[in-house]
Design a protein around this motif. Sequence first.
Motif, PDB file in Angstrom:
ATOM      1  N   LEU A 239       0.861  -1.189   0.000  1.00 50.97           N
ATOM      2  CA  LEU A 239       0.000   0.000   0.000  1.00 50.97           C
ATOM      3  C   LEU A 239       0.891   1.231   0.000  1.00 50.97           C
ATOM      4  CD1 LEU A 239      -2.639   1.636   0.395  1.00 50.97           C
ATOM      5  CD2 LEU A 239      -2.446   1.164   2.846  1.00 50.97           C
ATOM      6  N   THR A 240       0.739   2.077  -1.010  1.00 53.47           N
ATOM      7  CA  THR A 240       1.491   3.329  -1.093  1.00 53.47           C
ATOM      8  C   THR A 240       0.547   4.481  -0.764  1.00 53.47           C
ATOM      9  OG1 THR A 240       2.968   2.438  -2.787  1.00 53.47           O
ATOM     10  CG2 THR A 240       2.851   4.830  -2.594  1.00 53.47           C
ATOM     11  N   MET A 241       0.833   5.204   0.308  1.00 52.36           N
ATOM     12  CA  MET A 241       0.018   6.352   0.700  1.00 52.36           C
ATOM     13  C   MET A 241       0.661   7.617   0.137  1.00 52.36           C
ATOM     14  SD  MET A 241      -2.811   6.930   2.308  1.00 52.36           S
ATOM     15  CE  MET A 241      -2.981   5.494   3.365  1.00 52.36           C
ATOM     16  N   ILE A 242      -0.096   8.358  -0.652  1.00 51.72           N
ATOM     17  CA  ILE A 242       0.405   9.598  -1.256  1.00 51.72           C
ATOM     18  C   ILE A 242      -0.154  10.749  -0.427  1.00 51.72           C
ATOM     19  CG2 ILE A 242       0.464  10.968  -3.373  1.00 51.72           C
ATOM     20  CD1 ILE A 242      -0.051   8.189  -4.831  1.00 51.72           C
ATOM     21  N   GLN A 243       0.701  11.350   0.373  1.00 47.06           N
ATOM     22  CA  GLN A 243       0.256  12.266   1.424  1.00 47.06           C
ATOM     23  C   GLN A 243      -0.563  13.438   0.884  1.00 47.06           C
ATOM     24  OE1 GLN A 243       0.510  11.532   4.567  1.00 47.06           O
ATOM     25  NE2 GLN A 243      -0.474  13.402   5.285  1.00 47.06           N
ATOM     26  N   ASP A 244      -0.162  13.989  -0.278  1.00 43.80           N
ATOM     27  CA  ASP A 244      -0.906  15.133  -0.826  1.00 43.80           C
ATOM     28  C   ASP A 244      -1.829  14.722  -1.970  1.00 43.80           C
ATOM     29  OD1 ASP A 244       1.021  14.524  -2.694  1.00 43.80           O
ATOM     30  OD2 ASP A 244       1.602  16.609  -3.094  1.00 43.80           O
ATOM     31  N   GLY A 245      -2.080  13.413  -2.103  1.00 46.71           N
ATOM     32  CA  GLY A 245      -2.877  12.916  -3.227  1.00 46.71           C
ATOM     33  C   GLY A 245      -4.378  13.041  -2.982  1.00 46.71           C
ATOM     34  N   ASP A 246      -5.122  13.326  -4.058  1.00 45.76           N
ATOM     35  CA  ASP A 246      -6.580  13.402  -3.980  1.00 45.76           C
ATOM     36  C   ASP A 246      -7.190  12.109  -4.519  1.00 45.76           C
ATOM     37  OD1 ASP A 246      -6.185  13.541  -6.709  1.00 45.76           O
ATOM     38  OD2 ASP A 246      -7.000  15.561  -6.957  1.00 45.76           O
ATOM     39  N   HIS A 247      -8.463  12.142  -4.908  1.00 47.67           N
ATOM     40  CA  HIS A 247      -9.104  10.922  -5.399  1.00 47.67           C
ATOM     41  C   HIS A 247      -8.663  10.581  -6.819  1.00 47.67           C
ATOM     42  CE1 HIS A 247     -11.919   7.667  -5.638  1.00 47.67           C
ATOM     43  NE2 HIS A 247     -12.540   8.203  -6.671  1.00 47.67           N
ATOM     44  N   ARG A 248      -8.465  11.589  -7.635  1.00 48.87           N
ATOM     45  CA  ARG A 248      -8.177  11.329  -9.056  1.00 48.87           C
ATOM     46  C   ARG A 248      -6.815  10.659  -9.249  1.00 48.87           C
ATOM     47  NH1 ARG A 248     -11.420  14.658 -12.636  1.00 48.87           N
ATOM     48  NH2 ARG A 248     -12.688  16.136 -11.481  1.00 48.87           N
ATOM     49  N   LEU A 249      -5.817  11.104  -8.478  1.00 51.68           N
ATOM     50  CA  LEU A 249      -4.438  10.613  -8.652  1.00 51.68           C
ATOM     51  C   LEU A 249      -4.048  10.616 -10.131  1.00 51.68           C
ATOM     52  CD1 LEU A 249      -4.127   7.709  -6.031  1.00 51.68           C
ATOM     53  CD2 LEU A 249      -3.354  10.087  -5.840  1.00 51.68           C
ATOM     54  N   SER A 250      -4.260  11.768 -10.760  1.00 50.07           N
ATOM     55  CA  SER A 250      -3.965  11.861 -12.198  1.00 50.07           C
ATOM     56  C   SER A 250      -2.925  12.933 -12.517  1.00 50.07           C
ATOM     57  CB  SER A 250      -5.255  12.124 -12.980  1.00 50.07           C
ATOM     58  OG  SER A 250      -5.913  13.275 -12.489  1.00 50.07           O
ATOM     59  N   ARG A 251      -2.236  13.437 -11.481  1.00 42.39           N
ATOM     60  CA  ARG A 251      -1.126  14.354 -11.750  1.00 42.39           C
ATOM     61  C   ARG A 251       0.029  13.557 -12.363  1.00 42.39           C
ATOM     62  NH1 ARG A 251      -0.201  16.228  -5.691  1.00 42.39           N
ATOM     63  NH2 ARG A 251      -0.116  13.948  -5.618  1.00 42.39           N
ATOM     64  N   PRO A 252       0.959  14.243 -13.055  1.00 37.87           N
ATOM     65  CA  PRO A 252       2.076  13.505 -13.666  1.00 37.87           C
ATOM     66  C   PRO A 252       2.814  12.596 -12.667  1.00 37.87           C
ATOM     67  CG  PRO A 252       2.067  15.760 -14.466  1.00 37.87           C
ATOM     68  CD  PRO A 252       0.986  15.677 -13.416  1.00 37.87           C
ATOM     69  N   GLN A 253       3.044  13.082 -11.443  1.00 36.41           N
ATOM     70  CA  GLN A 253       3.770  12.266 -10.459  1.00 36.41           C
ATOM     71  C   GLN A 253       2.931  11.073 -10.002  1.00 36.41           C
ATOM     72  OE1 GLN A 253       2.711  15.459 -10.061  1.00 36.41           O
ATOM     73  NE2 GLN A 253       2.483  16.035  -7.899  1.00 36.41           N
ATOM     74  N   ASP A 254       1.600  11.238  -9.969  1.00 41.02           N
ATOM     75  CA  ASP A 254       0.728  10.114  -9.604  1.00 41.02           C
ATOM     76  C   ASP A 254       0.743   9.051 -10.691  1.00 41.02           C
ATOM     77  OD1 ASP A 254      -0.071  11.532  -7.303  1.00 41.02           O
ATOM     78  OD2 ASP A 254      -1.684  12.528  -8.391  1.00 41.02           O
ATOM     79  N   ILE A 255       0.635   9.505 -11.939  1.00 40.46           N
ATOM     80  CA  ILE A 255       0.631   8.564 -13.070  1.00 40.46           C
ATOM     81  C   ILE A 255       1.963   7.820 -13.133  1.00 40.46           C
ATOM     82  CG2 ILE A 255       0.659   8.458 -15.605  1.00 40.46           C
ATOM     83  CD1 ILE A 255      -1.637  10.550 -15.510  1.00 40.46           C
TER      84      ILE A 255
END
Length: 266
Positions: A239-255
Amino acid sequence: MTNASPGASPDAVLGFIEVGEGPSARKIAVRSRAGRGPGLVWLGGFKSDMQGGKAVALDGWAKDQGRAVVRFDYSGHGESGGDFANGTIGSWLEDSVAVFERFCDGPQILIGSSMGGWMALLLAREIKKRSGKASLAGLVLIAPAPDFTEELMWKNFSAEVKKEIETKGFWLRPSDYGDGSPYPITRNLIEEGRNHLVLGSAIDLGCPVRILQGAQDPDVPWQHAFALTHRLPADDVVLTMIQDGDHRLSRPQDIARILAAVAEIG
């Protein structure tokens, strides 16, 4: 499945398959790309379609890597036929199984976003039951929302909303996504969803699972992802928790994180 060198993958082909019979028959739109395995199968979210940012990025990565990839729209979504208001978890699972059986060959990685995370778990369970030409290589789940009709919708609805669903058969839910139009949450969606709940018992898929979750997700709280991990075997579940991530997780760093998880399994 054909072999292809990176950069040489053909363009994704749009096709349609017929799913269901009689009044429930509908055409499901599918974009598939031949290539080497493990193949990739995209399972989108509730009210989203296969032309969203994450799905298109996955397809582009697959093309560059010479990988086989399939994405599709559930009935009532995107380019598929059918009415969204008639859809249920069971009917969308039927769409998913039909696409998987028709288009997939050899080991596959299921990549599910939001509702698609629930769909990936249900599809994985179906694949394990069948001895078809395709098998599971792993799952990548992005802000997964298993059991959302019960845990995140029904249990959180006000008494007024519940009464409206029970008496009228639907409630128009305001939306912050897409064109912002409200969409129906039907009594059938809620009641039929209870046939597919997975968080009440262990989920043993027999393959690696990678989960990416935003800590700032307003739609699927991070505690939901934790509840899911507790139902999965401890071995090879990350499980990777992205501290500043929202629901979409579609920013370049999220992708980039999503693609890295896919690459790690495959």
